[in-house]
Write a protein that holds these residues in place. Structure first.
Motif, PDB file in Angstrom:
ATOM      1  N   HIS A  93       0.840  -1.203   0.000  1.00  0.00           N
ATOM      2  CA  HIS A  93       0.000   0.000   0.000  1.00  0.00           C
ATOM      3  C   HIS A  93       0.877   1.256   0.000  1.00  0.00           C
ATOM      4  CE1 HIS A  93      -3.446   2.538   0.708  1.00  0.00           C
ATOM      5  NE2 HIS A  93      -2.831   3.083   1.739  1.00  0.00           N
ATOM      6  N   GLU A  94       1.946   1.260   0.805  1.00  0.00           N
ATOM      7  CA  GLU A  94       2.850   2.404   0.839  1.00  0.00           C
ATOM      8  C   GLU A  94       3.508   2.612  -0.524  1.00  0.00           C
ATOM      9  OE1 GLU A  94       5.649   1.961   4.026  1.00  0.00           O
ATOM     10  OE2 GLU A  94       4.088   1.924   5.550  1.00  0.00           O
ATOM     11  N   ASP A  95       3.948   1.513  -1.159  1.00  0.00           N
ATOM     12  CA  ASP A  95       4.552   1.610  -2.484  1.00  0.00           C
ATOM     13  C   ASP A  95       3.560   2.161  -3.499  1.00  0.00           C
ATOM     14  OD1 ASP A  95       6.892   0.592  -1.448  1.00  0.00           O
ATOM     15  OD2 ASP A  95       6.554  -1.456  -2.190  1.00  0.00           O
ATOM     16  N   GLN A  96       2.319   1.718  -3.412  1.00  0.00           N
ATOM     17  CA  GLN A  96       1.293   2.205  -4.326  1.00  0.00           C
ATOM     18  C   GLN A  96       1.038   3.693  -4.105  1.00  0.00           C
ATOM     19  OE1 GLN A  96      -1.991  -0.423  -3.499  1.00  0.00           O
ATOM     20  NE2 GLN A  96      -1.360  -1.916  -5.036  1.00  0.00           N
ATOM     21  N   GLU A  97       1.055   4.135  -2.847  1.00  0.00           N
ATOM     22  CA  GLU A  97       0.877   5.554  -2.546  1.00  0.00           C
ATOM     23  C   GLU A  97       2.007   6.384  -3.144  1.00  0.00           C
ATOM     24  OE1 GLU A  97      -1.319   7.707  -1.019  1.00  0.00           O
ATOM     25  OE2 GLU A  97      -2.684   6.021  -1.254  1.00  0.00           O
ATOM     26  N   LYS A  98       3.246   5.910  -3.009  1.00  0.00           N
ATOM     27  CA  LYS A  98       4.383   6.635  -3.554  1.00  0.00           C
ATOM     28  C   LYS A  98       4.278   6.702  -5.078  1.00  0.00           C
ATOM     29  CE  LYS A  98       7.660   5.611   0.142  1.00  0.00           C
ATOM     30  NZ  LYS A  98       8.867   4.864   0.514  1.00  0.00           N
ATOM     31  N   THR A  99       3.910   5.599  -5.695  1.00  0.00           N
ATOM     32  CA  THR A  99       3.752   5.566  -7.147  1.00  0.00           C
ATOM     33  C   THR A  99       2.640   6.513  -7.584  1.00  0.00           C
ATOM     34  OG1 THR A  99       4.466   3.256  -7.168  1.00  0.00           O
ATOM     35  CG2 THR A  99       3.324   4.056  -9.128  1.00  0.00           C
ATOM     36  N   ALA A 100       1.535   6.509  -6.875  1.00  0.00           N
ATOM     37  CA  ALA A 100       0.411   7.385  -7.211  1.00  0.00           C
ATOM     38  C   ALA A 100       0.818   8.855  -7.054  1.00  0.00           C
ATOM     39  CB  ALA A 100      -0.791   7.072  -6.335  1.00  0.00           C
ATOM     40  N   GLN A 101       1.571   9.179  -6.003  1.00  0.00           N
ATOM     41  CA  GLN A 101       2.017  10.547  -5.784  1.00  0.00           C
ATOM     42  C   GLN A 101       2.950  10.985  -6.914  1.00  0.00           C
ATOM     43  OE1 GLN A 101       4.069  11.117  -2.073  1.00  0.00           O
ATOM     44  NE2 GLN A 101       3.713  13.302  -2.062  1.00  0.00           N
ATOM     45  N   LYS A 102       3.849  10.107  -7.327  1.00  0.00           N
ATOM     46  CA  LYS A 102       4.758  10.412  -8.436  1.00  0.00           C
ATOM     47  C   LYS A 102       3.956  10.641  -9.719  1.00  0.00           C
ATOM     48  CE  LYS A 102       8.746   8.560 -10.908  1.00  0.00           C
ATOM     49  NZ  LYS A 102       9.643   7.422 -11.062  1.00  0.00           N
ATOM     50  N   GLN A 103       2.961   9.796  -9.948  1.00  0.00           N
ATOM     51  CA  GLN A 103       2.126   9.924 -11.141  1.00  0.00           C
ATOM     52  C   GLN A 103       1.364  11.244 -11.130  1.00  0.00           C
ATOM     53  OE1 GLN A 103       2.050   7.820 -13.814  1.00  0.00           O
ATOM     54  NE2 GLN A 103       0.796   9.389 -14.770  1.00  0.00           N
ATOM     55  N   ARG A 104       0.834  11.633  -9.961  1.00  0.00           N
ATOM     56  CA  ARG A 104       0.124  12.907  -9.858  1.00  0.00           C
ATOM     57  C   ARG A 104       1.043  14.080 -10.179  1.00  0.00           C
ATOM     58  NH1 ARG A 104      -2.357  10.282  -5.393  1.00  0.00           N
ATOM     59  NH2 ARG A 104      -0.877  11.214  -3.952  1.00  0.00           N
ATOM     60  N   LYS A 105       2.296  14.016  -9.706  1.00  0.00           N
ATOM     61  CA  LYS A 105       3.258  15.077  -9.981  1.00  0.00           C
ATOM     62  C   LYS A 105       3.532  15.155 -11.483  1.00  0.00           C
ATOM     63  CE  LYS A 105       7.886  16.697  -8.771  1.00  0.00           C
ATOM     64  NZ  LYS A 105       9.113  16.385  -8.034  1.00  0.00           N
ATOM     65  N   GLU A 106       3.726  14.014 -12.113  1.00  0.00           N
ATOM     66  CA  GLU A 106       3.956  13.988 -13.561  1.00  0.00           C
ATOM     67  C   GLU A 106       2.735  14.519 -14.307  1.00  0.00           C
ATOM     68  OE1 GLU A 106       5.006   9.981 -14.561  1.00  0.00           O
ATOM     69  OE2 GLU A 106       6.929  10.083 -13.515  1.00  0.00           O
ATOM     70  N   ASP A 107       1.557  14.163 -13.844  1.00  0.00           N
ATOM     71  CA  ASP A 107       0.322  14.639 -14.479  1.00  0.00           C
ATOM     72  C   ASP A 107       0.202  16.156 -14.374  1.00  0.00           C
ATOM     73  OD1 ASP A 107      -0.335  12.057 -15.156  1.00  0.00           O
ATOM     74  OD2 ASP A 107      -1.831  11.799 -13.564  1.00  0.00           O
ATOM     75  N   ARG A 108       0.532  16.700 -13.190  1.00  0.00           N
ATOM     76  CA  ARG A 108       0.481  18.159 -13.025  1.00  0.00           C
ATOM     77  C   ARG A 108       1.452  18.851 -13.978  1.00  0.00           C
ATOM     78  NH1 ARG A 108      -0.011  16.875  -7.479  1.00  0.00           N
ATOM     79  NH2 ARG A 108       2.216  17.188  -7.149  1.00  0.00           N
ATOM     80  N   GLN A 109       2.654  18.284 -14.128  1.00  0.00           N
ATOM     81  CA  GLN A 109       3.634  18.872 -15.040  1.00  0.00           C
ATOM     82  C   GLN A 109       3.137  18.812 -16.483  1.00  0.00           C
ATOM     83  OE1 GLN A 109       7.172  16.622 -14.141  1.00  0.00           O
ATOM     84  NE2 GLN A 109       7.773  17.969 -12.454  1.00  0.00           N
ATOM     85  N   THR A 110       2.547  17.696 -16.860  1.00  0.00           N
ATOM     86  CA  THR A 110       2.007  17.548 -18.215  1.00  0.00           C
ATOM     87  C   THR A 110       0.883  18.542 -18.449  1.00  0.00           C
ATOM     88  OG1 THR A 110       2.584  15.192 -18.197  1.00  0.00           O
ATOM     89  CG2 THR A 110       0.980  15.913 -19.840  1.00  0.00           C
ATOM     90  N   ILE A 111       0.011  18.694 -17.482  1.00  0.00           N
ATOM     91  CA  ILE A 111      -1.111  19.636 -17.607  1.00  0.00           C
ATOM     92  C   ILE A 111      -0.573  21.057 -17.752  1.00  0.00           C
ATOM     93  CG2 ILE A 111      -3.017  20.701 -16.335  1.00  0.00           C
ATOM     94  CD1 ILE A 111      -3.611  17.856 -15.225  1.00  0.00           C
ATOM     95  N   LYS A 112       0.423  21.405 -16.956  1.00  0.00           N
ATOM     96  CA  LYS A 112       1.017  22.746 -17.030  1.00  0.00           C
ATOM     97  C   LYS A 112       1.618  22.975 -18.415  1.00  0.00           C
ATOM     98  CE  LYS A 112       4.267  25.713 -14.577  1.00  0.00           C
ATOM     99  NZ  LYS A 112       5.232  25.783 -13.474  1.00  0.00           N
TER     100      LYS A 112
END
Length: 168
Positions: A110-129
């Motif tokens: 679960h912790e690994d999935q949270e870290k992966t999801a957080q990384k994905q959200r950061k990448e998504d924000r950069q892509t959106i920007k």
């Protein structure tokens, strides 16, 4: 519909739960209680967090909720107390240890999935920007092109000829 005393209900449930793990049908026939009533009692026990075996009798085939309840109940117990608990519930200490390890692995996963999801959200924000900035740039270019076209048409209307066509 008959009412049963707490003592009788506890005695009947003791037959259904580990270590006896008797079938609902056999206990119902012996006690003269309807199968549906016994299933209802077992469901109530499950909802209260009591480790209740499913349709099968071995501990490894219990529901995940029941296994987690056993792990939580046995966490503070010493080895001797764990042995007594396991005999009472009809499971082995090794099973409880495997269940505990599985719970811990699930928490790590679960912790690994949270870290992966957080990384994905950061990448998504950069892509959106990046895409938003690209859209703004293209909107400005389109506005500029549109204004040049309008000016070109006004010039043509004013002089009555195409300013780019100097052959006339």
């Amino acid at each position: 519909m008959p009412r049963y005393s707490k003592e009788r209900k506890a005695a009947v449930l003791k037959k259904l739960l580990p270590p006896e793990n008797r079938s609902v049908a056999s206990v119902a026939a012996e006690e003269g209680i309807a199968n549906a009533t016994l299933y209802g009692w077992l469901k109530t026990c499950r909802q209260q967090g009591v480790p209740v075996p499913g349709k099968r009798k071995t501990g490894d085939e219990w529901s995940a909720d029941a296994k987690l309840a056993v792990v939580i109940e046995t966490a503070p117990l010493s080895e001797t107390e764990l042995g007594a608990y396991c005999r009472e519930k009809g499971v082995y200490p090794e099973q409880v240890q495997r269940w505990k390890d599985a719970c811990l692995q699930g928490a790590d996963r679960h912790e690994d999935q949270e870290k992966t999801a957080q990384k994905q959200r950061k990448e998504d924000r950069q892509t959106i920007k990046k895409l938003t900035s690209e859209v703004r740039r293209k909107d400005r270019a389109l506005a500029e092109t549109t204004s040049l076209l309008v000016l070109s048409k006004k010039l043509e209307a004013l002089y009555g000829e195409d300013p780019d066509n100097e052959d006339n």
